[in-house]
Scaffold this motif. Structure first.
Motif, PDB file in Angstrom:
ATOM      1  N   GLY A  89      -0.157  30.109  23.681  1.00 26.46           N
ATOM      2  CA  GLY A  89       0.453  29.681  22.590  1.00 26.46           C
ATOM      3  C   GLY A  89       1.773  30.352  22.238  1.00 26.46           C
ATOM      4  N   ASP A  90       2.199  31.028  22.892  1.00 26.89           N
ATOM      5  CA  ASP A  90       3.655  31.672  22.712  1.00 26.89           C
ATOM      6  C   ASP A  90       4.209  32.271  23.949  1.00 26.89           C
ATOM      7  N   GLN A  91       4.210  31.080  24.877  1.00 35.74           N
ATOM      8  CA  GLN A  91       4.936  31.488  26.162  1.00 35.74           C
ATOM      9  C   GLN A  91       6.363  31.432  25.886  1.00 35.74           C
ATOM     10  N   THR A  92       6.847  30.893  24.753  1.00 37.17           N
ATOM     11  CA  THR A  92       8.599  30.851  24.661  1.00 37.17           C
ATOM     12  C   THR A  92       8.790  31.394  23.488  1.00 37.17           C
ATOM     13  N   GLY A  93       8.281  32.568  23.002  1.00 36.88           N
ATOM     14  CA  GLY A  93       8.398  33.530  21.856  1.00 36.88           C
ATOM     15  C   GLY A  93       8.833  32.686  20.462  1.00 36.88           C
ATOM     16  N   GLY A  94       7.948  31.590  20.395  1.00 40.96           N
ATOM     17  CA  GLY A  94       7.940  30.963  19.134  1.00 40.96           C
ATOM     18  C   GLY A  94       9.001  29.692  18.911  1.00 40.96           C
ATOM     19  N   ARG A  95       9.828  29.486  20.156  1.00 43.19           N
ATOM     20  CA  ARG A  95      10.864  28.437  20.032  1.00 43.19           C
ATOM     21  C   ARG A  95      10.188  27.213  20.711  1.00 43.19           C
ATOM     22  N   VAL A  96      10.893  26.112  20.488  1.00 43.41           N
ATOM     23  CA  VAL A  96      10.303  24.900  21.177  1.00 43.41           C
ATOM     24  C   VAL A  96      10.649  24.964  22.750  1.00 43.41           C
ATOM     25  N   GLY A  97       9.632  24.749  23.226  1.00 45.97           N
ATOM     26  CA  GLY A  97       9.429  25.002  24.791  1.00 45.97           C
ATOM     27  C   GLY A  97       9.281  23.762  25.522  1.00 45.97           C
ATOM     28  N   PHE A  98       8.753  22.641  24.792  1.00 54.02           N
ATOM     29  CA  PHE A  98       8.348  21.547  25.606  1.00 54.02           C
ATOM     30  C   PHE A  98       9.063  20.264  24.892  1.00 54.02           C
ATOM     31  N   PHE A  99       9.412  19.016  25.412  1.00 52.39           N
ATOM     32  CA  PHE A  99      10.176  17.986  25.035  1.00 52.39           C
ATOM     33  C   PHE A  99       9.627  16.807  25.411  1.00 52.39           C
ATOM     34  N   LEU A 100       9.060  16.021  24.410  1.00 53.74           N
ATOM     35  CA  LEU A 100       8.459  14.734  24.897  1.00 53.74           C
ATOM     36  C   LEU A 100       9.509  13.798  24.554  1.00 53.74           C
ATOM     37  N   TYR A 101       9.965  12.679  25.330  1.00 57.12           N
ATOM     38  CA  TYR A 101      10.957  11.688  24.781  1.00 57.12           C
ATOM     39  C   TYR A 101      10.002  10.264  24.347  1.00 57.12           C
ATOM     40  N   SER A 102      10.096   9.715  23.389  1.00 54.12           N
ATOM     41  CA  SER A 102       9.725   8.359  22.774  1.00 54.12           C
ATOM     42  C   SER A 102      10.494   7.226  22.900  1.00 54.12           C
TER      43      SER A 102
END
Length: 128
Positions: free
Chosen positions: A69-82
């Motif tokens: 749950g904290d693989q990116t140090g609290g930053r957004v780490g994943f992006f989904l395009y809709s």
């Protein structure tokens, strides 16, 4: 030419993770192979035709468990395009996905930040 195909997300339990990503987020279970010794190769994808996939890896040891749950140090780490932001946002809300922000308009499009079951932060984006 090489292309980006998959990234790992640390999880605490394979079946709980499959339930979240497949049921709440609408991903497809691409592969679930028993590797023996309690390990599995579990791959999910928002659209299995695109090539972008997540390997759901059960944490092994204290150091990995601490990163769930904290693989990116609290930053957004994943992006989904809709292609249909309103529909996807409503579907996620109905499935109990926790939104960290309200949807907002940015130069690049409409975006909302949400957290997955583990606390990893994601952007749901409808690009302009």
């Amino acid at each position: 030419m090489a292309y980006f195909g998959m990234t790992t997300v640390l999880v605490d339990d394979y079946d709980t993770a499959i339930g979240h990503y497949v049921t709440a987020m609408g991903f497809t279970l691409v592969e679930d192979t028993d590797l023996g010794g309690g390990k599995r190769w579990v791959v999910v994808a928002p659209d299995p035709r695109t090539g972008a996939r997540l390997l759901l890896a059960r944490a092994d040891g204290d150091a990995q468990r601490a990163r769930i749950g904290d693989q990116t140090g609290g930053r957004v780490g994943f992006f989904l395009y809709s292609d249909d932001f309103a529909t996807d946002h409503a579907r996620y809300a109905a499935a109990g996905v926790r939104f960290d922000t309200e949807p907002r308009e940015e130069e690049y499009g409409t975006v909302v930040v949400f957290s997955d079951h583990y606390g990893n932060r994601w952007d749901l984006i409808a690009r302009r």
